[in-house]
Write a protein that holds these residues in place. Structure first.
Motif, PDB file in Angstrom:
ATOM      1  N   SER A   1       0.834  -1.201   0.000  1.00  0.00           N
ATOM      2  CA  SER A   1       0.000   0.000   0.000  1.00  0.00           C
ATOM      3  C   SER A   1       0.867   1.248   0.000  1.00  0.00           C
ATOM      4  CB  SER A   1      -0.922   0.037   1.224  1.00  0.00           C
ATOM      5  OG  SER A   1      -1.901  -0.970   1.147  1.00  0.00           O
ATOM      6  N   ILE A   2       0.235   2.358  -0.410  1.00  0.00           N
ATOM      7  CA  ILE A   2       0.886   3.663  -0.418  1.00  0.00           C
ATOM      8  C   ILE A   2       0.170   4.572   0.569  1.00  0.00           C
ATOM      9  CG2 ILE A   2       1.380   5.714  -1.812  1.00  0.00           C
ATOM     10  CD1 ILE A   2       3.044   3.361  -2.605  1.00  0.00           C
ATOM     11  N   LYS A   3       0.946   5.362   1.347  1.00  0.00           N
ATOM     12  CA  LYS A   3       0.376   6.383   2.224  1.00  0.00           C
ATOM     13  C   LYS A   3       0.800   7.759   1.740  1.00  0.00           C
ATOM     14  CE  LYS A   3      -0.226   6.208   6.551  1.00  0.00           C
ATOM     15  NZ  LYS A   3      -0.036   6.190   8.022  1.00  0.00           N
ATOM     16  N   PHE A   4      -0.012   8.782   2.117  1.00  0.00           N
ATOM     17  CA  PHE A   4       0.203  10.122   1.597  1.00  0.00           C
ATOM     18  C   PHE A   4       0.353  11.139   2.716  1.00  0.00           C
ATOM     19  CE2 PHE A   4      -2.282   7.739  -1.448  1.00  0.00           C
ATOM     20  CZ  PHE A   4      -1.611   7.967  -2.641  1.00  0.00           C
ATOM     21  N   ASP A   5       0.995  12.227   2.398  1.00  0.00           N
ATOM     22  CA  ASP A   5       1.173  13.336   3.324  1.00  0.00           C
ATOM     23  C   ASP A   5      -0.184  13.914   3.716  1.00  0.00           C
ATOM     24  OD1 ASP A   5       2.307  15.379   4.816  1.00  0.00           O
ATOM     25  OD2 ASP A   5       2.583  16.689   3.083  1.00  0.00           O
ATOM     26  N   GLY A   6      -0.466  13.940   5.012  1.00  0.00           N
ATOM     27  CA  GLY A   6      -1.696  14.529   5.520  1.00  0.00           C
ATOM     28  C   GLY A   6      -2.913  13.631   5.477  1.00  0.00           C
ATOM     29  N   LEU A   7      -2.773  12.383   4.973  1.00  0.00           N
ATOM     30  CA  LEU A   7      -3.910  11.456   4.902  1.00  0.00           C
ATOM     31  C   LEU A   7      -3.567  10.215   5.724  1.00  0.00           C
ATOM     32  CD1 LEU A   7      -4.734  11.715   1.079  1.00  0.00           C
ATOM     33  CD2 LEU A   7      -5.804  12.953   2.958  1.00  0.00           C
ATOM     34  N   GLU A   8      -3.749  10.328   7.027  1.00  0.00           N
ATOM     35  CA  GLU A   8      -3.290   9.284   7.938  1.00  0.00           C
ATOM     36  C   GLU A   8      -4.011   7.959   7.751  1.00  0.00           C
ATOM     37  OE1 GLU A   8      -0.709   9.356   9.980  1.00  0.00           O
ATOM     38  OE2 GLU A   8      -0.267  11.346   9.183  1.00  0.00           O
ATOM     39  N   ASN A   9      -5.286   7.993   7.410  1.00  0.00           N
ATOM     40  CA  ASN A   9      -6.078   6.761   7.342  1.00  0.00           C
ATOM     41  C   ASN A   9      -6.393   6.330   5.914  1.00  0.00           C
ATOM     42  OD1 ASN A   9      -6.338   6.554  10.216  1.00  0.00           O
ATOM     43  ND2 ASN A   9      -7.831   8.216  10.134  1.00  0.00           N
ATOM     44  N   THR A  10      -5.624   6.831   4.953  1.00  0.00           N
ATOM     45  CA  THR A  10      -5.838   6.479   3.549  1.00  0.00           C
ATOM     46  C   THR A  10      -4.712   5.578   3.063  1.00  0.00           C
ATOM     47  OG1 THR A  10      -6.993   8.550   3.103  1.00  0.00           O
ATOM     48  CG2 THR A  10      -6.088   7.375   1.201  1.00  0.00           C
ATOM     49  N   PHE A  11      -5.074   4.441   2.490  1.00  0.00           N
ATOM     50  CA  PHE A  11      -4.107   3.493   1.954  1.00  0.00           C
ATOM     51  C   PHE A  11      -4.508   3.144   0.519  1.00  0.00           C
ATOM     52  CE2 PHE A  11      -4.349   2.921   6.508  1.00  0.00           C
ATOM     53  CZ  PHE A  11      -3.018   2.867   6.908  1.00  0.00           C
ATOM     54  N   VAL A  12      -3.651   3.456  -0.425  1.00  0.00           N
ATOM     55  CA  VAL A  12      -3.910   3.138  -1.832  1.00  0.00           C
ATOM     56  C   VAL A  12      -3.109   1.897  -2.199  1.00  0.00           C
ATOM     57  CG1 VAL A  12      -3.458   3.907  -4.205  1.00  0.00           C
ATOM     58  CG2 VAL A  12      -4.511   5.464  -2.558  1.00  0.00           C
ATOM     59  N   PRO A  13      -3.733   0.909  -2.841  1.00  0.00           N
ATOM     60  CA  PRO A  13      -3.018  -0.328  -3.171  1.00  0.00           C
ATOM     61  C   PRO A  13      -1.922  -0.098  -4.208  1.00  0.00           C
ATOM     62  CG  PRO A  13      -5.190  -0.310  -4.185  1.00  0.00           C
ATOM     63  CD  PRO A  13      -5.151   0.866  -3.269  1.00  0.00           C
ATOM     64  N   LEU A  14      -0.848  -0.841  -4.051  1.00  0.00           N
ATOM     65  CA  LEU A  14       0.272  -0.824  -4.988  1.00  0.00           C
ATOM     66  C   LEU A  14       0.416  -2.216  -5.586  1.00  0.00           C
ATOM     67  CD1 LEU A  14       2.881   0.414  -6.241  1.00  0.00           C
ATOM     68  CD2 LEU A  14       4.063  -0.274  -4.138  1.00  0.00           C
ATOM     69  N   SER A  15       0.374  -2.314  -6.906  1.00  0.00           N
ATOM     70  CA  SER A  15       0.497  -3.617  -7.574  1.00  0.00           C
ATOM     71  C   SER A  15       1.873  -4.216  -7.324  1.00  0.00           C
ATOM     72  CB  SER A  15       0.277  -3.462  -9.082  1.00  0.00           C
ATOM     73  OG  SER A  15      -1.041  -3.071  -9.365  1.00  0.00           O
ATOM     74  N   ARG A  16       1.894  -5.529  -7.153  1.00  0.00           N
ATOM     75  CA  ARG A  16       3.163  -6.229  -6.887  1.00  0.00           C
ATOM     76  C   ARG A  16       4.182  -5.968  -7.997  1.00  0.00           C
ATOM     77  NH1 ARG A  16       4.740 -11.114  -8.653  1.00  0.00           N
ATOM     78  NH2 ARG A  16       2.635 -11.536  -9.418  1.00  0.00           N
ATOM     79  N   THR A  17       3.704  -5.895  -9.230  1.00  0.00           N
ATOM     80  CA  THR A  17       4.615  -5.689 -10.364  1.00  0.00           C
ATOM     81  C   THR A  17       5.180  -4.272 -10.422  1.00  0.00           C
ATOM     82  OG1 THR A  17       2.722  -5.148 -11.776  1.00  0.00           O
ATOM     83  CG2 THR A  17       3.452  -7.451 -11.737  1.00  0.00           C
ATOM     84  N   LYS A  18       4.627  -3.366  -9.610  1.00  0.00           N
ATOM     85  CA  LYS A  18       5.068  -1.969  -9.636  1.00  0.00           C
ATOM     86  C   LYS A  18       6.017  -1.630  -8.492  1.00  0.00           C
ATOM     87  CE  LYS A  18       1.923  -0.602 -12.849  1.00  0.00           C
ATOM     88  NZ  LYS A  18       2.163   0.205 -14.050  1.00  0.00           N
ATOM     89  N   VAL A  19       6.258  -2.596  -7.588  1.00  0.00           N
ATOM     90  CA  VAL A  19       7.016  -2.296  -6.369  1.00  0.00           C
ATOM     91  C   VAL A  19       8.426  -1.823  -6.687  1.00  0.00           C
ATOM     92  CG1 VAL A  19       7.992  -3.279  -4.270  1.00  0.00           C
ATOM     93  CG2 VAL A  19       5.657  -3.855  -4.938  1.00  0.00           C
ATOM     94  N   LYS A  20       9.157  -2.542  -7.522  1.00  0.00           N
ATOM     95  CA  LYS A  20      10.544  -2.177  -7.817  1.00  0.00           C
ATOM     96  C   LYS A  20      10.619  -0.816  -8.508  1.00  0.00           C
ATOM     97  CE  LYS A  20      12.653  -6.759  -8.011  1.00  0.00           C
ATOM     98  NZ  LYS A  20      13.422  -7.723  -8.834  1.00  0.00           N
ATOM     99  N   GLU A  21       9.665  -0.571  -9.396  1.00  0.00           N
ATOM    100  CA  GLU A  21       9.654   0.716 -10.077  1.00  0.00           C
ATOM    101  C   GLU A  21       9.381   1.846  -9.096  1.00  0.00           C
ATOM    102  OE1 GLU A  21       8.026   2.445 -14.344  1.00  0.00           O
ATOM    103  OE2 GLU A  21       6.988   0.777 -13.385  1.00  0.00           O
ATOM    104  N   MET A  22       8.471   1.601  -8.151  1.00  0.00           N
ATOM    105  CA  MET A  22       8.193   2.606  -7.126  1.00  0.00           C
ATOM    106  C   MET A  22       9.427   2.878  -6.281  1.00  0.00           C
ATOM    107  SD  MET A  22       5.310   4.264  -6.668  1.00  0.00           S
ATOM    108  CE  MET A  22       5.425   4.586  -4.916  1.00  0.00           C
TER     109      MET A  22
END
Length: 353
Positions: A318-339
């Motif tokens: 998951s991805i977390k964002f500045d100022g959004l403590e309770n928001t989690f956006v999914p990150l695809s397994r195939t995108k992890v290394k690129e991230m």
């Protein structure tokens, strides 16, 4: 000089507030800490501040309470008219302790209207209200314009858009005016009609047997200027989204993330979401140059807002964002290394849970 409120340096915010030229009704969208700092600023300006948390005298009725304040502030309007305007006519004989929250808020707004200070600051006036109550508040706010300037402190942009066309957003302790306009006839259609009219006039002159060369050149120049104006405007990219009868033009840098679900695309920023008339693929292509990344088949994220990448399991991220403590956006397994390649450990925390 450094200014501190509660131990926090808010020099930039205070500078923005000092430079703010309040119209009759303005809105500032900010987080809880920023709202506290703004309230502290206006408290020193001797403004009427209403955060809807202080109680009334519980034994009085609504009408008795209003009579007290009308006498206290030497307000000469007819009390029956005030009760009717502020949606309190049916509740006038109810004791304060028996009011529901919506009636309590309407009474608070009525008292703010009666008082004699020039500036009124409301904090989250529309929060948790029924539709009927919101409608009443939207109708009475213009009553303040004759004697008061109203500043709305809000947590949500969509609330601000309901209340005013002058909306500021606090970004990193500085206030930024959002570009908004009320709905109007389709400008593109009117432009097209103008160009078509010029073109028709040109064709009529050409077929009349004696074309007016001066008029032909003028029509041609009009069309060229309009085309150039359209091209110039299109080079300034904003994402337009609608809220009620208004259109908000969003700067890409203000967006937190974008979600596609059930055939619809929602843009999220500052605790509010707006529907966009774009596909995810269209936005992905348009926003690449602004630092956006398609982290999942259903999500596009603003890389400038990312603070943490969380590993829940071998195949779950998951991805977390500045100022959004309770928001989690999914990150695809195939995108992890690129991230991971976008950041170093000094900028973004990679956490295993």
């Amino acid at each position: 000089m450094t200014l501190n409120m509660g131990g926090v340096d808010v020099t930039n915010l205070v500078d923005s507030l000092n430079a703010l030229k309040l119209s009759s009704h303005s809105c500032v969208v900010a987080n809880t800490n920023q709202q506290h700092d703004i309230i502290s600023y206006f408290a020193h300006k001797d403004a009427w501040i209403e955060d809807f948390s202080t109680p009334f005298h519980e034994r009085l009725s609504v009408k008795e309470q209003l009579k007290f304040y009308m006498k206290w502030f030497n307000h000469m309007e007819d009390i029956h008219r005030i009760l009717k305007q502020f949606g309190l006519l049916d509740a006038q004989h109810i004791k304060i302790k028996k009011l529901d929250y919506d009636q309590y808020v309407l009474l608070k707004v009525a008292v703010a209207y009666l008082q004699d200070k020039d500036i009124v600051v409301f904090k989250n006036i529309l929060h948790n209200l029924k539709v009927e109550t919101i409608d009443c508040i939207l109708n009475v706010i213009p009553l303040f314009n004759e004697h008061h300037k109203v500043l709305q402190l809000l947590s949500y942009i969509d609330h601000a858009l309901l209340l005013s066309n002058e909306v500021y957003q606090v970004k990193k302790e500085q206030m930024k005016l959002l570009e908004i306009h009320a709905e109007a006839p389709d400008e593109t259609l009117s432009v097209t009609q103008a160009i078509n009219t010029d073109a028709t006039n040109t064709m009529n002159d050409l077929t009349s047997g004696e074309p007016n060369v001066s008029l032909l050149n003028e029509n041609h120049n009009n069309i060229s200027r309009e085309i150039n104006r359209q091209l110039t405007r299109n080079n300034v990219f904003r994402i337009s989204v609608k809220s009620e009868d208004k259109t908000l033009f969003i700067n890409p840098e203000d967006i937190d993330y974008i979600e596609g679900a059930d055939g619809k695309v929602n843009i999220y920023l500052n605790n509010a979401s707006f529907k966009a008339d774009y596909t995810l693929s269209e936005l992905e292509e348009k926003l690449k140059v602004y630092g956006f990344y398609r982290c999942h088949r259903s999500y596009i994220i603003n890389l400038q807002k990312v603070t943490e990448m969380i590993t829940w399991s071998k195949n779950s991220y998951s991805i977390k964002f500045d100022g959004l403590e309770n928001t989690f956006v999914p990150l695809s397994r195939t995108k992890v290394k690129e991230m991971q390649g976008f950041f170093n450990n000094q900028m973004v925390q990679f956490t295993e849970n």
